[in-house]
Design a protein around this motif. Structure first.
Motif, PDB file in Angstrom:
ATOM      1  N   LYS A 201       3.993   6.373  -6.670  1.00 43.83           N
ATOM      2  CA  LYS A 201       3.028   7.369  -7.750  1.00 43.83           C
ATOM      3  C   LYS A 201       3.265   8.278  -7.939  1.00 43.83           C
ATOM      4  O   LYS A 201       3.593   9.839  -8.067  1.00 43.83           O
ATOM      5  CB  LYS A 201       2.027   7.335  -7.660  1.00 43.83           C
ATOM      6  CG  LYS A 201       0.481   7.991  -7.470  1.00 43.83           C
ATOM      7  CD  LYS A 201      -0.820   8.513  -7.037  1.00 43.83           C
ATOM      8  CE  LYS A 201      -1.260   9.457  -7.125  1.00 43.83           C
ATOM      9  NZ  LYS A 201      -2.068   9.622  -8.884  1.00 43.83           N
ATOM     10  N   GLU A 202       3.433   9.055  -6.040  1.00 41.66           N
ATOM     11  CA  GLU A 202       4.457   9.911  -5.746  1.00 41.66           C
ATOM     12  C   GLU A 202       5.675  10.289  -6.369  1.00 41.66           C
ATOM     13  O   GLU A 202       5.530  11.456  -7.219  1.00 41.66           O
ATOM     14  CB  GLU A 202       4.139  10.944  -4.925  1.00 41.66           C
ATOM     15  CG  GLU A 202       2.452  10.595  -3.710  1.00 41.66           C
ATOM     16  CD  GLU A 202       1.800  11.453  -4.644  1.00 41.66           C
ATOM     17  OE1 GLU A 202       2.306  12.304  -5.393  1.00 41.66           O
ATOM     18  OE2 GLU A 202       0.542  11.079  -4.663  1.00 41.66           O
TER      19      GLU A 202
ATOM     20  N   HIS B  96      -5.970  -1.047  -9.972  1.00 42.57           N
ATOM     21  CA  HIS B  96      -5.991   0.349 -10.061  1.00 42.57           C
ATOM     22  C   HIS B  96      -6.753   0.902  -9.067  1.00 42.57           C
ATOM     23  O   HIS B  96      -6.251   2.190  -8.502  1.00 42.57           O
ATOM     24  CB  HIS B  96      -5.672   1.074 -11.912  1.00 42.57           C
ATOM     25  CG  HIS B  96      -6.474   1.010 -12.306  1.00 42.57           C
ATOM     26  ND1 HIS B  96      -7.616   1.834 -11.652  1.00 42.57           N
ATOM     27  CD2 HIS B  96      -6.586   0.194 -13.269  1.00 42.57           C
ATOM     28  CE1 HIS B  96      -8.712   1.576 -12.407  1.00 42.57           C
ATOM     29  NE2 HIS B  96      -8.533   0.998 -13.381  1.00 42.57           N
ATOM     30  N   SER B  97      -7.390   0.489  -9.215  1.00 43.03           N
ATOM     31  CA  SER B  97      -8.623   0.859  -7.995  1.00 43.03           C
ATOM     32  C   SER B  97      -8.441   0.882  -6.632  1.00 43.03           C
ATOM     33  O   SER B  97      -8.471   1.498  -5.664  1.00 43.03           O
ATOM     34  CB  SER B  97      -9.853   0.132  -8.698  1.00 43.03           C
ATOM     35  OG  SER B  97      -9.729  -1.386  -8.305  1.00 43.03           O
ATOM     36  N   MET B  98      -6.848  -0.148  -6.276  1.00 46.72           N
ATOM     37  CA  MET B  98      -6.880  -0.101  -4.896  1.00 46.72           C
ATOM     38  C   MET B  98      -6.090   0.867  -5.125  1.00 46.72           C
ATOM     39  O   MET B  98      -6.279   0.988  -3.363  1.00 46.72           O
ATOM     40  CB  MET B  98      -5.996  -1.484  -5.074  1.00 46.72           C
ATOM     41  CG  MET B  98      -7.402  -2.573  -5.388  1.00 46.72           C
ATOM     42  SD  MET B  98      -8.309  -3.218  -3.409  1.00 46.72           S
ATOM     43  CE  MET B  98      -7.144  -2.768  -2.392  1.00 46.72           C
ATOM     44  N   MET B  99      -5.380   1.772  -5.268  1.00 44.38           N
ATOM     45  CA  MET B  99      -5.031   2.848  -4.945  1.00 44.38           C
ATOM     46  C   MET B  99      -5.842   3.618  -4.364  1.00 44.38           C
ATOM     47  O   MET B  99      -5.238   4.449  -3.141  1.00 44.38           O
ATOM     48  CB  MET B  99      -4.733   3.431  -6.326  1.00 44.38           C
ATOM     49  CG  MET B  99      -3.353   2.842  -7.094  1.00 44.38           C
ATOM     50  SD  MET B  99      -1.895   2.664  -6.288  1.00 44.38           S
ATOM     51  CE  MET B  99      -1.283   4.308  -5.808  1.00 44.38           C
TER      52      MET B  99
ATOM     53  N   ALA C 257       0.933  -1.659   0.232  1.00 44.23           N
ATOM     54  CA  ALA C 257      -0.448  -0.172   0.131  1.00 44.23           C
ATOM     55  C   ALA C 257       0.850   1.139   0.045  1.00 44.23           C
ATOM     56  O   ALA C 257       0.645   2.434  -1.280  1.00 44.23           O
ATOM     57  CB  ALA C 257      -0.863  -0.375   1.282  1.00 44.23           C
ATOM     58  N   LEU C 258       1.577   0.574   0.554  1.00 39.52           N
ATOM     59  CA  LEU C 258       2.726   2.023   1.761  1.00 39.52           C
ATOM     60  C   LEU C 258       3.495   2.886  -0.524  1.00 39.52           C
ATOM     61  O   LEU C 258       3.594   4.104   0.011  1.00 39.52           O
ATOM     62  CB  LEU C 258       3.879   2.448   2.613  1.00 39.52           C
ATOM     63  CG  LEU C 258       4.218   3.569   2.836  1.00 39.52           C
ATOM     64  CD1 LEU C 258       3.379   5.361   2.749  1.00 39.52           C
ATOM     65  CD2 LEU C 258       4.852   3.331   3.438  1.00 39.52           C
TER      66      LEU C 258
ATOM     67  N   VAL D 170       0.111   1.013 -11.671  1.00 38.90           N
ATOM     68  CA  VAL D 170       0.632  -0.573 -11.769  1.00 38.90           C
ATOM     69  C   VAL D 170       0.968  -1.506 -13.146  1.00 38.90           C
ATOM     70  O   VAL D 170       1.594  -2.489 -12.916  1.00 38.90           O
ATOM     71  CB  VAL D 170      -1.056  -0.828 -11.470  1.00 38.90           C
ATOM     72  CG1 VAL D 170      -1.459  -2.028 -11.647  1.00 38.90           C
ATOM     73  CG2 VAL D 170      -1.958  -0.300 -10.359  1.00 38.90           C
ATOM     74  N   HIS D 171       0.591  -0.054 -14.147  1.00 40.30           N
ATOM     75  CA  HIS D 171       2.123  -0.501 -15.107  1.00 40.30           C
ATOM     76  C   HIS D 171       2.589  -1.183 -15.139  1.00 40.30           C
ATOM     77  O   HIS D 171       4.049  -1.624 -15.421  1.00 40.30           O
ATOM     78  CB  HIS D 171       1.129  -0.188 -16.062  1.00 40.30           C
ATOM     79  CG  HIS D 171       0.176   0.171 -16.733  1.00 40.30           C
ATOM     80  ND1 HIS D 171      -0.489  -0.814 -16.610  1.00 40.30           N
ATOM     81  CD2 HIS D 171      -1.004   1.214 -17.194  1.00 40.30           C
ATOM     82  CE1 HIS D 171      -2.027  -1.181 -17.247  1.00 40.30           C
ATOM     83  NE2 HIS D 171      -2.097  -0.096 -17.946  1.00 40.30           N
ATOM     84  N   GLN D 172       3.575   0.636 -14.517  1.00 45.42           N
ATOM     85  CA  GLN D 172       5.083   0.410 -14.167  1.00 45.42           C
ATOM     86  C   GLN D 172       5.851  -0.800 -12.783  1.00 45.42           C
ATOM     87  O   GLN D 172       6.878  -1.354 -13.273  1.00 45.42           O
ATOM     88  CB  GLN D 172       5.470   1.839 -13.363  1.00 45.42           C
ATOM     89  CG  GLN D 172       4.900   2.478 -14.709  1.00 45.42           C
ATOM     90  CD  GLN D 172       6.587   2.885 -15.747  1.00 45.42           C
ATOM     91  OE1 GLN D 172       7.141   2.351 -15.132  1.00 45.42           O
ATOM     92  NE2 GLN D 172       6.161   3.388 -16.281  1.00 45.42           N
ATOM     93  N   ILE D 173       4.556  -1.093 -11.997  1.00 47.19           N
ATOM     94  CA  ILE D 173       5.361  -1.785 -11.043  1.00 47.19           C
ATOM     95  C   ILE D 173       4.905  -3.546 -11.908  1.00 47.19           C
ATOM     96  O   ILE D 173       5.512  -4.180 -11.538  1.00 47.19           O
ATOM     97  CB  ILE D 173       4.037  -1.679  -9.751  1.00 47.19           C
ATOM     98  CG1 ILE D 173       4.005  -0.371  -8.542  1.00 47.19           C
ATOM     99  CG2 ILE D 173       4.645  -3.132  -9.134  1.00 47.19           C
ATOM    100  CD1 ILE D 173       3.241  -0.596  -8.229  1.00 47.19           C
TER     101      ILE D 173
END
Length: 265
Positions: free
Chosen positions: A71-72, A108-111, A64-65, A82-85
């Motif tokens: 992202k930031e 990606h909605s889990m973000m 999560a973190l 999510v694509h990059q991960i």
């Protein structure tokens, strides 16, 4: 349901790559993963779950973190994060996956849920931990780069002592960092427009008339400048957010007439 996973240390060598090889320990994501005290954040993160023994198992604090940090730091959207991960083994190691996998670790909605679960307080506290760790590493690096020289076996003369004191003073005189920003500009520089320039020229002409007439005060009548009317006409247009071309041309014409009168007086 949430189960704590950050009590045990993880190492980059343990991350399994199906295509062979090992992760580079000097990679920025490997270094950053070692900096963050995940177990501290997990203690706060687990409090967001009411009962840890019921329901579907939640994603770990590192997933999560770590995803929010990625992202930031990279300035990505939720979907692109999510694509990059999914494509990068270093990012998968950063979020705590044991091995590289080709499928996305989560939707990606889990973000959105990660942001709600963590909150700004935990994220800000983690940022403080990272900054403190980086400052600590910088101090350690500075200490390694400038080792203390061994003591000289020969006693120093008075001249050498004075010279060494001067060198020490020169070395310690300048400290800290100087930050320069080339994008800054003085606040008193405004974007010039024809109307503003004409108004400024008119005011300067009025000031010149006042200065030249000062010695002749009482002997000769002061020329009329209509400065109050000119100022009123200028403000009537300059304070408007949107001015039509016709109204602007009319205002410019008036200011030119006032300037012409001042020049002829």
């Amino acid at each position: 349901m949430y189960r704590e996973t950050e009590k045990q240390l993880t190492f980059s060598d343990d991350f399994f790559l199906p295509f062979g090889g090992k992760l580079n320990k000097n990679n920025r994501w490997v270094i950053l993963a070692d900096m963050i005290p995940w177990w501290k954040a997990e203690e706060k993160y687990s409090q967001a779950f009411k009962d840890s023994n019921k329901g579907e198992q939640a994603f770990s604090i590192r997933v999560a973190l770590g995803s929010l940090i990625i992202k930031e730091r990279l300035g990505l959207s939720d979907r692109e994060t999510v694509h990059q991960i999914t494509e990068n083994p270093y990012l998968q190691y950063f979020i705590g996956l044991p091995s590289f996998q080709e499928e996305a670790p989560f939707h990606h909605s889990m973000m959105t849920h990660f942001r709600k679960r963590l909150g700004s307080d935990i994220i800000n506290e983690v940022n403080e931990w990272i900054v403190m760790e980086e400052q600590k590493n910088e101090k350690d690096d500075d200490g390694d780069d400038h080792p203390t020289p061994p003591a000289s076996p020969c006693p120093k003369s008075e001249e050498n002592v004075n010279q060494s004191d001067t060198d020490a003073y020169d070395t310690s005189a300048n400290k800290g960092k100087l930050l320069l920003d080339a994008t800054c500009a003085p606040a008193d520089i405004a974007y010039p427009t024809d109307l503003d320039l004409l108004n400024e020229a008119r005011e300067k002409l009025e000031h010149i008339i006042d200065v030249l007439h000062e010695p002749l005060k009482g002997d000769k009548r002061k020329p009329r400048t209509y400065r109050q009317r000119a100022r009123k006409d200028y403000l009537a247009v300059s304070k408007q957010r949107k001015v039509s071309g016709k109204k602007l041309r009319k205002a410019i014409g008036k200011q030119l007439d006032y300037i012409k009168r001042d020049l002829n007086s």
